[in-house]
Design a protein around this motif. Structure first.
Motif, PDB file in Angstrom:
ATOM      1  N   VAL A   1       4.017   2.914 -19.647  1.00 27.63           N
ATOM      2  CA  VAL A   1       2.725   2.219 -19.692  1.00 27.63           C
ATOM      3  C   VAL A   1       1.925   2.547 -20.941  1.00 27.63           C
ATOM      4  O   VAL A   1       1.003   1.802 -21.292  1.00 27.63           O
ATOM      5  CB  VAL A   1       1.879   2.540 -18.434  1.00 27.63           C
ATOM      6  N   ILE A   2       2.259   3.653 -21.637  1.00 32.06           N
ATOM      7  CA  ILE A   2       1.468   4.047 -22.801  1.00 32.06           C
ATOM      8  C   ILE A   2       1.503   2.998 -23.905  1.00 32.06           C
ATOM      9  O   ILE A   2       0.544   2.822 -24.652  1.00 32.06           O
ATOM     10  CB  ILE A   2       1.947   5.421 -23.346  1.00 32.06           C
ATOM     11  N   GLY A   3       2.605   2.235 -23.976  1.00 31.38           N
ATOM     12  CA  GLY A   3       2.718   1.196 -25.005  1.00 31.38           C
ATOM     13  C   GLY A   3       2.112  -0.133 -24.611  1.00 31.38           C
ATOM     14  O   GLY A   3       2.155  -1.093 -25.380  1.00 31.38           O
ATOM     15  N   LYS A   4       1.517  -0.210 -23.403  1.00 34.38           N
ATOM     16  CA  LYS A   4       0.898  -1.442 -22.896  1.00 34.38           C
ATOM     17  C   LYS A   4       1.815  -2.655 -23.085  1.00 34.38           C
ATOM     18  O   LYS A   4       1.513  -3.590 -23.836  1.00 34.38           O
ATOM     19  CB  LYS A   4      -0.437  -1.691 -23.585  1.00 34.38           C
ATOM     20  N   PRO A   5       2.975  -2.642 -22.412  1.00 35.22           N
ATOM     21  CA  PRO A   5       3.955  -3.719 -22.590  1.00 35.22           C
ATOM     22  C   PRO A   5       3.470  -5.032 -21.982  1.00 35.22           C
ATOM     23  O   PRO A   5       2.593  -5.043 -21.116  1.00 35.22           O
ATOM     24  CB  PRO A   5       5.187  -3.201 -21.855  1.00 35.22           C
ATOM     25  N   GLY A   6       4.068  -6.121 -22.425  1.00 36.98           N
ATOM     26  CA  GLY A   6       3.770  -7.426 -21.850  1.00 36.98           C
ATOM     27  C   GLY A   6       4.450  -7.608 -20.506  1.00 36.98           C
ATOM     28  O   GLY A   6       3.946  -8.309 -19.625  1.00 36.98           O
ATOM     29  N   ILE A   7       5.635  -6.977 -20.360  1.00 33.17           N
ATOM     30  CA  ILE A   7       6.384  -7.018 -19.101  1.00 33.17           C
ATOM     31  C   ILE A   7       6.764  -5.593 -18.738  1.00 33.17           C
ATOM     32  O   ILE A   7       7.385  -4.885 -19.544  1.00 33.17           O
ATOM     33  CB  ILE A   7       7.652  -7.893 -19.221  1.00 33.17           C
ATOM     34  N   LEU A   8       6.393  -5.162 -17.552  1.00 30.13           N
ATOM     35  CA  LEU A   8       6.727  -3.817 -17.071  1.00 30.13           C
ATOM     36  C   LEU A   8       7.664  -3.949 -15.876  1.00 30.13           C
ATOM     37  O   LEU A   8       7.353  -4.649 -14.914  1.00 30.13           O
ATOM     38  CB  LEU A   8       5.461  -3.068 -16.669  1.00 30.13           C
ATOM     39  N   VAL A   9       8.806  -3.272 -15.965  1.00 33.02           N
ATOM     40  CA  VAL A   9       9.790  -3.317 -14.886  1.00 33.02           C
ATOM     41  C   VAL A   9       9.959  -1.915 -14.317  1.00 33.02           C
ATOM     42  O   VAL A   9      10.282  -0.974 -15.055  1.00 33.02           O
ATOM     43  CB  VAL A   9      11.154  -3.847 -15.384  1.00 33.02           C
ATOM     44  N   LEU A  10       9.739  -1.774 -13.033  1.00 34.44           N
ATOM     45  CA  LEU A  10       9.933  -0.501 -12.343  1.00 34.44           C
ATOM     46  C   LEU A  10      11.165  -0.633 -11.460  1.00 34.44           C
ATOM     47  O   LEU A  10      11.125  -1.271 -10.408  1.00 34.44           O
ATOM     48  CB  LEU A  10       8.699  -0.153 -11.493  1.00 34.44           C
ATOM     49  N   ASP A  11      12.279  -0.074 -11.914  1.00 33.48           N
ATOM     50  CA  ASP A  11      13.551  -0.216 -11.203  1.00 33.48           C
ATOM     51  C   ASP A  11      13.725   0.943 -10.222  1.00 33.48           C
ATOM     52  O   ASP A  11      14.303   1.979 -10.564  1.00 33.48           O
ATOM     53  CB  ASP A  11      14.700  -0.250 -12.214  1.00 33.48           C
ATOM     54  N   ASP A  12      13.206   0.752  -9.017  1.00 36.53           N
ATOM     55  CA  ASP A  12      13.263   1.797  -8.000  1.00 36.53           C
ATOM     56  C   ASP A  12      12.738   3.110  -8.582  1.00 36.53           C
ATOM     57  O   ASP A  12      13.270   4.194  -8.321  1.00 36.53           O
ATOM     58  CB  ASP A  12      14.695   1.980  -7.505  1.00 36.53           C
ATOM     59  N   ALA A  13      11.679   2.966  -9.406  1.00 34.69           N
ATOM     60  CA  ALA A  13      11.189   4.086 -10.206  1.00 34.69           C
ATOM     61  C   ALA A  13      10.220   4.984  -9.462  1.00 34.69           C
ATOM     62  O   ALA A  13       9.717   5.954 -10.034  1.00 34.69           O
ATOM     63  CB  ALA A  13      10.514   3.549 -11.472  1.00 34.69           C
ATOM     64  N   THR A  14       9.946   4.669  -8.204  1.00 32.76           N
ATOM     65  CA  THR A  14       9.019   5.493  -7.424  1.00 32.76           C
ATOM     66  C   THR A  14       9.655   5.963  -6.124  1.00 32.76           C
ATOM     67  O   THR A  14       8.961   6.317  -5.183  1.00 32.76           O
ATOM     68  CB  THR A  14       7.739   4.691  -7.112  1.00 32.76           C
ATOM     69  N   SER A  15      10.971   5.978  -6.092  1.00 36.71           N
ATOM     70  CA  SER A  15      11.680   6.329  -4.854  1.00 36.71           C
ATOM     71  C   SER A  15      11.440   7.776  -4.439  1.00 36.71           C
ATOM     72  O   SER A  15      11.546   8.110  -3.256  1.00 36.71           O
ATOM     73  CB  SER A  15      13.182   6.091  -5.026  1.00 36.71           C
ATOM     74  N   SER A  16      11.111   8.649  -5.413  1.00 38.73           N
ATOM     75  CA  SER A  16      10.865  10.062  -5.094  1.00 38.73           C
ATOM     76  C   SER A  16       9.372  10.381  -5.010  1.00 38.73           C
ATOM     77  O   SER A  16       9.002  11.543  -4.887  1.00 38.73           O
ATOM     78  CB  SER A  16      11.521  10.960  -6.152  1.00 38.73           C
ATOM     79  N   VAL A  17       8.538   9.349  -5.117  1.00 35.91           N
ATOM     80  CA  VAL A  17       7.088   9.525  -5.054  1.00 35.91           C
ATOM     81  C   VAL A  17       6.620   9.176  -3.644  1.00 35.91           C
ATOM     82  O   VAL A  17       7.088   8.200  -3.047  1.00 35.91           O
ATOM     83  CB  VAL A  17       6.386   8.626  -6.099  1.00 35.91           C
TER      84      VAL A  17
END
Length: 595
Positions: A505-521
């Motif tokens: 998120v630091i680069g403020k992208p136009g498209i952000l994809v979270l690929d099961d990126a919070t499974s341990s949260v």
């Protein structure tokens, strides 16, 4: 007559090609030592001086014996001084030969390693998937070292040896042409013997190189997976497996040692036989004709001095073969195949607000059609949940967006342009993916979030706050300067994932994809983080790959990937897909409603 001469000519051409092929590694190295070419000329000059000075020593020793024989004792002092002078010149020249040869060979290795890493970073994902880390490490270390050793041996020994042979033969002719004849007859035998023994070692060296890569792989697996090994009490089985690999490595090296032992004993024997023949002939001539003993002493010393370097000519063949085998493996990496060009950024893009369209996109791997003519349109700033059974191709689908893979059919458009019209540099600034695996590098927290980009500490702090990891980081003794350890080993799974989200998120992208990126949260933190992303990255198109019902509730639209096709889905169906995996209580559902 032409028919009779044809095979002979072809055979001669084949022999010439083999001789020329010995120096293929040198031709390959030229591209990496161009700036050191003048040093090679200096090495050749010193090699010539060293060869002349070294061969003058036996000449002066022979003259000393001759002076002693003739009773001219006063001349011996002069010869002693001359021997000391040429010995000093030899040592001085050899020092510069060794030092400059190391400089050239290490420069070659440095430039080749840098080029190889650069090429590795350009390789497509498919290339990396088909190689093991142990194999790539072996190519980057052992193979480069094998080719470097050939460069080093060529500059330190081969050049000097060629000068020694030519000058030594000339000096023997001046002493007695029969001595030169013994020398000329012994050289091919010594070289051939060396070639035979070195060829016997060839298969063992190839096995050693292969086992070395496997050994690296085993070692890396046990270091990285130490918690798994300990947790499942697998230390004994891993010990046994690793010892078997290192045992094979040991056995191959012992075979090489056995062959070297035979050769190293046969070599002095061959030299001794030839030297004995010279002494017998010289002694006979001395008795019959009263010739000077000094010439015989000089000839024997020249013969012994030159014979040892000559044995190197036999070994150089195998050094070359090892280097050529290594270079073939290195070329598989540094060639331009399976390579992508990132290109330079062509324009200043307004990143937020990019729409995403899949038009008839298919992806085929081998005989399997993973994705089948997918038609999807995602509006700018839309938040979409992508769900589906495990192995349905969700990660493959999102990997097509930044062109980590290329579609087999169809095309993808972002902001009205085909993704192929963007340079990879621009495309990957536009699209940020947080993968399933936690890919952290050894370094500090700041290094991992900024990841080589010119972000300030304030920007890193803000990204960490969005990812709900700032409170944890600021509780550490060194805060953002805290080392995370190799692969983030000092962090929990959830902490790693949130740090990866901060990196994205630091680069403020136009498209952000979270690929099961919070499974341990935990679900509550996950919802707070997604809320932060929606507020702070207003207008960013967000695709969330997840099985959690709370994520489906948070999204504006749910897409289901099933049988290689994407279809619009309902919240109830997404939840049923999740339930098929097994009942799961998700404490974040109420939070999703609030957000």
């Amino acid at each position: 007559m032409n028919n009779c001469g044809g095979p002979q000519i072809k055979e001669e051409v084949t022999v010439l090609k083999k001789i020329s092929g010995v120096f293929d590694p040198l031709r390959f190295s030229l591209g990496y030592i161009q700036k050191k070419s003048k040093l090679i000329l200096v090495i050749i000059s010193f090699a010539f001086v060293a060869a002349v000075a070294r061969l003058l020593i036996p000449i002066y020793i022979g003259d000393s014996v001759g002076a002693l024989e003739s009773g001219e004792i006063y001349r011996i002092q002069s010869f002693i001084i001359l021997i000391l002078v040429v010995s000093a010149i030899t040592a001085f020249s050899q020092f510069f030969i060794n030092y400059l040869s190391q400089l050239v060979s290490q420069s070659y290795a440095f430039n080749l390693r840098s080029h190889l890493l650069h090429k590795l970073l350009l390789k497509k994902v498919g290339f990396m998937e088909n190689k093991t880390s142990g194999d790539l490490l072996s190519r980057s270390t052992m193979d480069i070292e094998a080719s470097r050793n050939f460069i080093l041996n060529t500059t330190t020994t081969l050049i000097s040896t060629m000068f020694l042979i030519v000058i030594g033969l000339y000096l023997l002719i001046t002493l007695n042409y029969i001595y030169a004849l013994f020398f000329a007859l012994s050289v091919p035998f010594i070289v051939y013997t060396g070639m035979v023994f070195q060829r016997k070692q060839r298969i063992h060296w190839r096995n050693i190189r292969s086992i070395y890569g496997l050994m690296n792989e085993r070692l890396q697996e046990n270091i990285v997976g130490q918690r798994v090994v300990r947790g499942y009490q697998g230390a004994r089985s891993e010990d046994k497996r690793f010892n078997q690999t290192t045992g094979n490595y040991y056995d191959e090296y012992m075979e090489v040692a056995h062959l070297r032992g035979l050769y190293n004993n046969l070599m002095p024997l061959s030299v001794g036989v030839a030297a004995t023949a010279v002494i017998l002939y010289g002694g006979f001539i001395d008795i019959i004709s009263g010739a000077s003993v000094g010439s015989l002493v000089a000839a024997v010393n020249i013969f012994i001095m030159v014979s040892s370097p000559i044995s190197f000519l036999g070994r150089i063949i195998v050094f070359s073969e090892n280097a050529r085998a290594s270079i073939v493996r290195i070329k598989e990496i540094i060639n331009d195949r399976e390579e992508e060009s990132a290109g330079n950024s062509l324009s200043k893009m307004k990143l937020p607000g990019a729409d995403l369209i899949f038009q008839g996109v298919s992806f085929i791997r081998g005989d399997r059609r993973i994705l089948n003519r997918i038609e999807v349109s995602i509006k700018p700033g839309e938040i979409v949940s992508l769900t589906g059974r495990i192995g349905s191709g969700k990660s493959t689908l999102i990997s097509l967006i930044p062109r980590l893979y290329e579609p087999s059919e169809g095309k993808i458009e972002i902001a009205g342009k085909s993704i192929e019209q963007y340079t990879l540099s621009d495309l990957r600034k536009l699209v940020a993916i947080v993968p399933q695996s936690s890919n952290l590098l050894s370094g500090t927290v700041f290094d991992n979030i900024a990841f080589g980009r010119p972000f300030t500490i304030d920007e890193v702090r803000k990204a960490a706050k969005i990812a709900e990891i700032s409170e944890f980081i600021e509780g550490l003794a060194e805060e953002y300067n805290t080392a995370v350890g190799e692969r983030g080993i000092t962090l929990s799974g959830g902490q790693k994932q949130r740090m990866l989200v901060a990196r994205a998120v630091i680069g403020k992208p136009g498209i952000l994809v979270l690929d099961d990126a919070t499974s341990s949260v935990d679900p509550q933190t996950e919802m707070e983080m997604l809320g932060n992303i929606r507020r702070e990255l207003n207008g960013t198109t967000i695709i969330i790959v997840s099985h959690r019902p709370s994520v489906a509730r948070f999204a504006e639209r749910v897409l289901l990937l099933e049988n290689g096709e994407v279809v619009e889905s309902t919240l109830e169906k997404a939840i049923s897909i999740d339930n098929d995996k097994g009942p799961k209580k998700d404490g974040g559902e109420d939070n999703a409603e609030e957000l």
